[in-house]
Scaffold this motif. Sequence first.
Motif, PDB file in Angstrom:
ATOM      1  N   ARG A 194      28.336 -19.463  65.051  1.00 43.75           N
ATOM      2  CA  ARG A 194      28.169 -18.456  63.998  1.00 43.75           C
ATOM      3  C   ARG A 194      27.873 -19.155  62.674  1.00 43.75           C
ATOM      4  O   ARG A 194      28.451 -20.208  62.375  1.00 43.75           O
ATOM      5  CB  ARG A 194      29.441 -17.613  63.864  1.00 43.75           C
ATOM      6  N   LEU A 195      26.993 -18.579  61.902  1.00 46.35           N
ATOM      7  CA  LEU A 195      26.636 -19.177  60.619  1.00 46.35           C
ATOM      8  C   LEU A 195      27.586 -18.657  59.547  1.00 46.35           C
ATOM      9  O   LEU A 195      27.280 -17.758  58.761  1.00 46.35           O
ATOM     10  CB  LEU A 195      25.175 -18.873  60.292  1.00 46.35           C
TER      11      LEU A 195
ATOM     12  N   GLY B 260      30.701 -25.368  59.381  1.00 46.57           N
ATOM     13  CA  GLY B 260      30.244 -26.656  58.873  1.00 46.57           C
ATOM     14  C   GLY B 260      28.766 -26.966  59.017  1.00 46.57           C
ATOM     15  O   GLY B 260      28.382 -28.136  58.941  1.00 46.57           O
ATOM     16  N   CYS B 261      27.926 -25.961  59.187  1.00 49.18           N
ATOM     17  CA  CYS B 261      26.500 -26.239  59.305  1.00 49.18           C
ATOM     18  C   CYS B 261      25.947 -26.853  58.019  1.00 49.18           C
ATOM     19  O   CYS B 261      25.011 -27.652  58.052  1.00 49.18           O
ATOM     20  CB  CYS B 261      25.739 -24.970  59.661  1.00 49.18           C
ATOM     21  N   ASP B 262      26.528 -26.502  56.877  1.00 46.63           N
ATOM     22  CA  ASP B 262      26.098 -27.094  55.617  1.00 46.63           C
ATOM     23  C   ASP B 262      26.375 -28.590  55.591  1.00 46.63           C
ATOM     24  O   ASP B 262      25.575 -29.381  55.053  1.00 46.63           O
ATOM     25  CB  ASP B 262      26.780 -26.399  54.435  1.00 46.63           C
TER      26      ASP B 262
ATOM     27  N   ILE C 239      18.956 -24.800  64.956  1.00 49.51           N
ATOM     28  CA  ILE C 239      20.177 -24.072  64.634  1.00 49.51           C
ATOM     29  C   ILE C 239      20.156 -22.762  65.414  1.00 49.51           C
ATOM     30  O   ILE C 239      19.319 -21.887  65.162  1.00 49.51           O
ATOM     31  CB  ILE C 239      20.288 -23.814  63.129  1.00 49.51           C
ATOM     32  N   VAL C 240      21.067 -22.635  66.384  1.00 52.30           N
ATOM     33  CA  VAL C 240      21.145 -21.456  67.232  1.00 52.30           C
ATOM     34  C   VAL C 240      22.348 -20.625  66.793  1.00 52.30           C
ATOM     35  O   VAL C 240      23.492 -21.104  66.838  1.00 52.30           O
ATOM     36  CB  VAL C 240      21.289 -21.837  68.722  1.00 52.30           C
ATOM     37  N   GLY C 241      22.099 -19.403  66.370  1.00 50.67           N
ATOM     38  CA  GLY C 241      23.176 -18.538  65.900  1.00 50.67           C
ATOM     39  C   GLY C 241      22.738 -17.776  64.673  1.00 50.67           C
ATOM     40  O   GLY C 241      21.658 -17.997  64.116  1.00 50.67           O
ATOM     41  N   ASP C 242      23.596 -16.884  64.247  1.00 54.07           N
ATOM     42  CA  ASP C 242      23.297 -16.079  63.068  1.00 54.07           C
ATOM     43  C   ASP C 242      24.606 -15.766  62.359  1.00 54.07           C
ATOM     44  O   ASP C 242      25.693 -15.997  62.907  1.00 54.07           O
ATOM     45  CB  ASP C 242      22.578 -14.791  63.465  1.00 54.07           C
TER      46      ASP C 242
ATOM     47  N   LYS D 239      20.008 -15.939  67.436  1.00 57.06           N
ATOM     48  CA  LYS D 239      20.969 -15.875  68.529  1.00 57.06           C
ATOM     49  C   LYS D 239      20.287 -16.143  69.867  1.00 57.06           C
ATOM     50  O   LYS D 239      19.127 -15.798  70.076  1.00 57.06           O
ATOM     51  CB  LYS D 239      21.636 -14.496  68.579  1.00 57.06           C
ATOM     52  N   ALA D 240      21.042 -16.746  70.768  1.00 57.89           N
ATOM     53  CA  ALA D 240      20.599 -16.933  72.147  1.00 57.89           C
ATOM     54  C   ALA D 240      21.842 -16.981  73.021  1.00 57.89           C
ATOM     55  O   ALA D 240      22.874 -17.526  72.619  1.00 57.89           O
ATOM     56  CB  ALA D 240      19.790 -18.219  72.299  1.00 57.89           C
TER      57      ALA D 240
END
Length: 336
Positions: free
Chosen positions: A165-166, A171-173, A193-196, A221-222
Motif C-alpha cells: 500500500r502506498l 517506506g516507499c519514499d 512500484i506495485v500498489g496504490d 494494483k495487481a
Amino acid sequence: MKIFFFTTVFAPSVGGIEKLAEVLCAQFVAMGHEVRLATMTPGEGVFPFPVIRQPNFSEFWQLLRWCDVHLQSNVALKYAWPRFFTPRKFVYRYANAYQRDDGTRGAADHLKAALARRSTGIANSYYTARRTGADHVVLNAYDDAVFRDQRPWHERERDLVFLGRLVSQKGCDTLLKAMGRLRQKGIDPDLTIVGDGPERGNLEALSNSLGLTQQVRFAGKAVGFELASILNDHKFILVPSSYEEPFGIVALEGMACGCVPIVSERGGLVDAIAGHGFVFPNGDDAALAEVLAIALSAPDEARARLEGVDKHLARCTAQSVAEQYLEVFREKTGAA
C-alpha cells in the motif's frame, strides 16, 4: 472441527490481514473442516466458505454457539466480549504489536496488549510474540499455488520491485530517496512500484524531483497470477517499512517468485526472510542505498542468499500453516 473466524477487515479490502484470513479459511475447508467467517467489511465475493458481513449481536452469538473454536484476527476491544463468555473456545491471532508507528503505546494499545498477554494467542512472528506475550508462533501463510519461481535468474529483465500500500509507514519514499543517492553515483536500476494508496501523488512527485522518471514505473494494483508474473520479472523485492512491520507476507511472495528480499531490520520482516536476504535500518535511505549498491554490483552473489529458502517457505505454505493452527486449536479445545 467447526471454526468461526472473525476479522474486522476482509476482501474486497486488500492487505496482508485480509489475504491471510482468506488463504487460511480456504485451507481449513480443503482439509475437511467447517468454516464461517464474519467481518465488518461490506462488499461481495465468492469464497469456499460462508462470509457473514457486519453481523449483529444475535448473529455473532449464534456463530459462537455453533463453533468448536473461535479465532479472532487481532484484539478489537469492541469484539473482545467472547473472550470472557466462551474462554475455552477463544483464540487470538496476533498480526499487530499494539503500538504506534514510533513504538510507543496509547491507552487503547495498553488495554489491547494487556488482554493479549492474558489470552491464548498465535503470533505471526517472533517479533510479534515478544510484544504481545503470545503462547505460540505460526508464521504467516502465502498462497503457494500462485506464487512460484518460474523464471531463471539470468532471464529476469528488471531490477527492483516494491509491493504494498502506498502509505507513509511502508517506506516507499525511503526507497526513492535511496535511488536518488544511487543516481548521483551513476547507478540507475529500474523500479516497479506495485500498489496504490493516498501517498501515490506525493511519491510520483518525489520520483520526478529526484530525476527518476525514466527509472520508476507506477504499476498500480495487481493480485494473484498477474502479481506473480510481475514478481518473476524482477531480481530484488524491497520491503522498506519505516515502522516495525509485524511480519510481511509480501516478502514471502517475493522469495517464492525468486526475488532476493531487501527489508527493514526492526520488526518482524527479519522473521519473514529468515536470513535469506539483506536488511538495513528502518527509514535510513543512505544505508539502503549502500545495500542496494552491494546487491546490484554482485547480483549472482546476492542470489546465493536464497539457497535453502525452500525449507523456510515450506513452513509458510497454506497447508503447513493451517496444520499448525489446528494443532493449537486441538490443544485449546480438545476438538478433533
